[in-house]
Design a protein around this motif. Sequence first.
Motif, PDB file in Angstrom:
ATOM      1  N   ILE A  92       0.842  -1.189   0.000  1.00  0.00           N
ATOM      2  CA  ILE A  92       0.000   0.000   0.000  1.00  0.00           C
ATOM      3  C   ILE A  92       0.881   1.244   0.000  1.00  0.00           C
ATOM      4  N   ILE A  93       0.623   2.140  -0.940  1.00  0.00           N
ATOM      5  CA  ILE A  93       1.235   3.467  -0.954  1.00  0.00           C
ATOM      6  C   ILE A  93       0.211   4.440  -0.387  1.00  0.00           C
ATOM      7  N   ARG A  94       0.564   5.095   0.679  1.00  0.00           N
ATOM      8  CA  ARG A  94      -0.374   5.904   1.450  1.00  0.00           C
ATOM      9  C   ARG A  94      -0.180   7.384   1.124  1.00  0.00           C
ATOM     10  N   ILE A  95      -1.236   7.995   0.598  1.00  0.00           N
ATOM     11  CA  ILE A  95      -1.233   9.427   0.270  1.00  0.00           C
ATOM     12  C   ILE A  95      -1.822  10.173   1.458  1.00  0.00           C
ATOM     13  N   ARG A  96      -1.086  11.142   1.956  1.00  0.00           N
ATOM     14  CA  ARG A  96      -1.521  11.858   3.150  1.00  0.00           C
ATOM     15  C   ARG A  96      -2.585  12.898   2.844  1.00  0.00           C
ATOM     16  N   ARG A  97      -3.222  13.320   3.908  1.00  0.00           N
ATOM     17  CA  ARG A  97      -4.159  14.442   3.825  1.00  0.00           C
ATOM     18  C   ARG A  97      -3.387  15.746   3.638  1.00  0.00           C
ATOM     19  N   ASP A  98      -3.976  16.684   2.890  1.00  0.00           N
ATOM     20  CA  ASP A  98      -3.420  18.020   2.719  1.00  0.00           C
ATOM     21  C   ASP A  98      -4.292  18.980   3.522  1.00  0.00           C
ATOM     22  N   TRP A  99      -3.807  19.364   4.707  1.00  0.00           N
ATOM     23  CA  TRP A  99      -4.588  20.191   5.607  1.00  0.00           C
ATOM     24  C   TRP A  99      -4.554  21.667   5.224  1.00  0.00           C
ATOM     25  N   LEU A 100      -3.725  22.036   4.253  1.00  0.00           N
ATOM     26  CA  LEU A 100      -3.614  23.439   3.876  1.00  0.00           C
ATOM     27  C   LEU A 100      -4.733  23.891   2.934  1.00  0.00           C
ATOM     28  N   THR A 210     -10.587   3.753   4.863  1.00  0.00           N
ATOM     29  CA  THR A 210      -9.553   4.525   5.554  1.00  0.00           C
ATOM     30  C   THR A 210     -10.136   5.692   6.341  1.00  0.00           C
ATOM     31  N   GLY A 211     -11.444   5.819   6.381  1.00  0.00           N
ATOM     32  CA  GLY A 211     -12.058   6.910   7.124  1.00  0.00           C
ATOM     33  C   GLY A 211     -11.742   8.275   6.537  1.00  0.00           C
ATOM     34  N   TYR A 212     -11.410   8.336   5.250  1.00  0.00           N
ATOM     35  CA  TYR A 212     -11.081   9.589   4.560  1.00  0.00           C
ATOM     36  C   TYR A 212      -9.857  10.274   5.167  1.00  0.00           C
ATOM     37  N   MET A 213      -9.039   9.525   5.915  1.00  0.00           N
ATOM     38  CA  MET A 213      -7.836  10.089   6.505  1.00  0.00           C
ATOM     39  C   MET A 213      -6.627   9.925   5.591  1.00  0.00           C
ATOM     40  N   THR A 214      -6.604   8.889   4.780  1.00  0.00           N
ATOM     41  CA  THR A 214      -5.534   8.671   3.816  1.00  0.00           C
ATOM     42  C   THR A 214      -6.132   8.093   2.544  1.00  0.00           C
TER      43      THR A 214
END
Length: 247
Positions: A92-100, A210-214
Amino acid sequence: MAQTDKMEDNDRGGFSQDLERGPGPDIMNNRHSTASALSGIGSAISSSDSSIMGDPDQQPDTGEEWGPQHPCYPHLNPHVPVDSPEYATTRIIRIRRDWLLEGDLAPTFSNLYPEILDPAGLNEQEFRRIIEKLNKELIPTFSPYNWRNILDGVLGLATGWLWDDFGFTAVKTRLNNLEKWIEQWNLNMEKTYSADENSIPPKIVPLRRTGYMTLDIQIPDPEIAPAPPSTPGASRQGCPADQVDAL
């Protein structure tokens, strides 16, 4: 007379019997300063070896070192059974959330392209198209200032939340359509790779898992060995050079 002199000596060498007078002048002069007693210890906070300040030679964790925080790091697949063949052959390649972009008002994902996806069959152009599609749909869906979300909240309150239970809200409709789009994208990738039986196509894991986190993207196992702790930090634009050679 001798008893009186003895009492006077006690008054000069110790505390006075009269509490209002306080200690004698000899006691005040013989009291040692606490500053001189602690002068050899120094300040714990100002010390370079203090655990409060941390190690001054240690660089802050920027997520660039090869490890689970690196954007190219292949995680074990938690979305399949442990005893399944996919668990051993996929990562799995995990794309992070962009909080900006929207803060915590809506889940949005970073468009930083992990170069490890290129040999897995997902090029940069398609990756950015996916991120743009997801962010474009998720922002109005979760935004509390969207007029439809405000209307759904009023109707839900007026109907005792039956409006939500019947699935009439725009949030559920948009999220269902987004999940269908992800499923269709996975089917298209499977059709593209159907000619080669030995290849495993990339797959987007549903966001609800993923709960929309990643944003988890399933790829074939690149068989990259973990780097030793002494390995210097790698660029966030891709994998370390020695790890790319392993591909």
